[in-house]
Write a protein that holds these residues in place. Structure first.
Motif, PDB file in Angstrom:
ATOM      1  N   ARG A  24      23.041  -4.639  20.756  1.00 45.04           N
ATOM      2  CA  ARG A  24      21.625  -4.576  20.379  1.00 45.04           C
ATOM      3  C   ARG A  24      20.830  -4.272  21.636  1.00 45.04           C
ATOM      4  O   ARG A  24      21.042  -4.897  22.669  1.00 45.04           O
ATOM      5  CB  ARG A  24      21.128  -5.909  19.810  1.00 45.04           C
ATOM      6  CG  ARG A  24      21.887  -6.435  18.629  1.00 45.04           C
ATOM      7  CD  ARG A  24      21.472  -5.725  17.345  1.00 45.04           C
ATOM      8  NE  ARG A  24      22.141  -6.296  16.187  1.00 45.04           N
ATOM      9  CZ  ARG A  24      23.299  -5.875  15.725  1.00 45.04           C
ATOM     10  NH1 ARG A  24      23.946  -4.926  16.340  1.00 45.04           N
ATOM     11  NH2 ARG A  24      23.829  -6.409  14.654  1.00 45.04           N
ATOM     12  N   VAL A  25      19.911  -3.330  21.523  1.00 48.67           N
ATOM     13  CA  VAL A  25      19.069  -2.964  22.659  1.00 48.67           C
ATOM     14  C   VAL A  25      17.624  -3.089  22.210  1.00 48.67           C
ATOM     15  O   VAL A  25      17.178  -2.392  21.303  1.00 48.67           O
ATOM     16  CB  VAL A  25      19.363  -1.524  23.140  1.00 48.67           C
ATOM     17  CG1 VAL A  25      18.470  -1.173  24.317  1.00 48.67           C
ATOM     18  CG2 VAL A  25      20.832  -1.374  23.509  1.00 48.67           C
ATOM     19  N   GLY A  26      16.875  -3.984  22.863  1.00 50.25           N
ATOM     20  CA  GLY A  26      15.473  -4.195  22.514  1.00 50.25           C
ATOM     21  C   GLY A  26      14.609  -3.022  22.926  1.00 50.25           C
ATOM     22  O   GLY A  26      14.945  -2.227  23.813  1.00 50.25           O
ATOM     23  N   THR A  27      13.464  -2.919  22.304  1.00 48.52           N
ATOM     24  CA  THR A  27      12.556  -1.801  22.568  1.00 48.52           C
ATOM     25  C   THR A  27      12.059  -1.791  24.003  1.00 48.52           C
ATOM     26  O   THR A  27      11.758  -0.726  24.537  1.00 48.52           O
ATOM     27  CB  THR A  27      11.350  -1.840  21.619  1.00 48.52           C
ATOM     28  OG1 THR A  27      10.726  -3.121  21.699  1.00 48.52           O
ATOM     29  CG2 THR A  27      11.766  -1.562  20.186  1.00 48.52           C
ATOM     30  N   SER A  28      11.990  -2.930  24.655  1.00 51.46           N
ATOM     31  CA  SER A  28      11.559  -2.959  26.059  1.00 51.46           C
ATOM     32  C   SER A  28      12.516  -2.151  26.939  1.00 51.46           C
ATOM     33  O   SER A  28      12.090  -1.505  27.886  1.00 51.46           O
ATOM     34  CB  SER A  28      11.503  -4.397  26.581  1.00 51.46           C
ATOM     35  OG  SER A  28      10.526  -5.119  25.892  1.00 51.46           O
ATOM     36  N   TYR A  29      13.793  -2.174  26.613  1.00 52.52           N
ATOM     37  CA  TYR A  29      14.777  -1.397  27.389  1.00 52.52           C
ATOM     38  C   TYR A  29      14.687   0.074  27.048  1.00 52.52           C
ATOM     39  O   TYR A  29      14.860   0.941  27.896  1.00 52.52           O
ATOM     40  CB  TYR A  29      16.197  -1.916  27.118  1.00 52.52           C
ATOM     41  CG  TYR A  29      16.430  -3.274  27.681  1.00 52.52           C
ATOM     42  CD1 TYR A  29      16.785  -3.450  29.010  1.00 52.52           C
ATOM     43  CD2 TYR A  29      16.258  -4.416  26.895  1.00 52.52           C
ATOM     44  CE1 TYR A  29      16.975  -4.698  29.541  1.00 52.52           C
ATOM     45  CE2 TYR A  29      16.446  -5.672  27.422  1.00 52.52           C
ATOM     46  CZ  TYR A  29      16.805  -5.809  28.749  1.00 52.52           C
ATOM     47  OH  TYR A  29      16.985  -7.055  29.283  1.00 52.52           O
ATOM     48  N   VAL A  30      14.429   0.380  25.789  1.00 52.33           N
ATOM     49  CA  VAL A  30      14.347   1.768  25.364  1.00 52.33           C
ATOM     50  C   VAL A  30      13.137   2.445  25.991  1.00 52.33           C
ATOM     51  O   VAL A  30      13.199   3.596  26.437  1.00 52.33           O
ATOM     52  CB  VAL A  30      14.293   1.871  23.816  1.00 52.33           C
ATOM     53  CG1 VAL A  30      14.067   3.296  23.365  1.00 52.33           C
ATOM     54  CG2 VAL A  30      15.565   1.302  23.203  1.00 52.33           C
ATOM     55  N   LEU A  31      12.010   1.735  26.064  1.00 58.61           N
ATOM     56  CA  LEU A  31      10.772   2.288  26.593  1.00 58.61           C
ATOM     57  C   LEU A  31      10.720   2.274  28.118  1.00 58.61           C
ATOM     58  O   LEU A  31       9.892   2.911  28.722  1.00 58.61           O
ATOM     59  CB  LEU A  31       9.576   1.514  26.036  1.00 58.61           C
ATOM     60  CG  LEU A  31       9.426   1.551  24.516  1.00 58.61           C
ATOM     61  CD1 LEU A  31       8.302   0.629  24.083  1.00 58.61           C
ATOM     62  CD2 LEU A  31       9.198   2.964  24.043  1.00 58.61           C
ATOM     63  N   TRP A  32      11.607   1.527  28.752  1.00 55.30           N
ATOM     64  CA  TRP A  32      11.619   1.377  30.197  1.00 55.30           C
ATOM     65  C   TRP A  32      12.058   2.610  30.820  1.00 55.30           C
ATOM     66  O   TRP A  32      11.980   3.462  31.346  1.00 55.30           O
ATOM     67  CB  TRP A  32      12.545   0.233  30.561  1.00 55.30           C
ATOM     68  CG  TRP A  32      12.575  -0.115  31.997  1.00 55.30           C
ATOM     69  CD1 TRP A  32      11.525  -0.234  32.835  1.00 55.30           C
ATOM     70  CD2 TRP A  32      13.723  -0.430  32.791  1.00 55.30           C
ATOM     71  NE1 TRP A  32      11.928  -0.612  34.078  1.00 55.30           N
ATOM     72  CE2 TRP A  32      13.282  -0.731  34.072  1.00 55.30           C
ATOM     73  CE3 TRP A  32      15.069  -0.481  32.522  1.00 55.30           C
ATOM     74  CZ2 TRP A  32      14.134  -1.093  35.096  1.00 55.30           C
ATOM     75  CZ3 TRP A  32      15.918  -0.842  33.539  1.00 55.30           C
ATOM     76  CH2 TRP A  32      15.463  -1.140  34.821  1.00 55.30           C
TER      77      TRP A  32
END
Length: 84
Positions: free
Chosen positions: A76-84
């Motif tokens: 699982r990858v949270g949106t904070s990592y995707v947007l970073w």
């Protein structure tokens, strides 16, 4: 030539004291993590329901070990990592 992976030791939770964690959200996550595990052991995946972690899901990165291959994958990858 196939080589068997060495026997892995029983996973144990890191020794982290609540006082070492300053962020209140991380303190809450640590408390949930410890409540899900038993006597300093890492909690099984089934013990951590993603619904219970919804308030911090965007900041979480869950990694799983693929035992036969001995490699890790992002489960699982949270949106904070995707947007970073």
């Amino acid at each position: 030539m196939d080589r068997a992976l060495p026997e892995a030791p029983e996973p144990r939770a890191a020794s982290l004291r609540r006082a070492e964690v300053a962020d209140p959200r991380l303190q809450a996550l640590l408390a949930r993590w410890r409540a899900a595990g038993a006597a300093g052991r890492l909690p099984p995946r089934a013990a951590l329901d993603p619904v219970d972690l919804a308030d911090m899901a965007g900041d979480l990165l869950l990694v799983e070990l693929e035992p036969p291959l001995g490699r890790f994958r992002a489960a699982r990858v949270g949106t904070s990592y995707v947007l970073w």
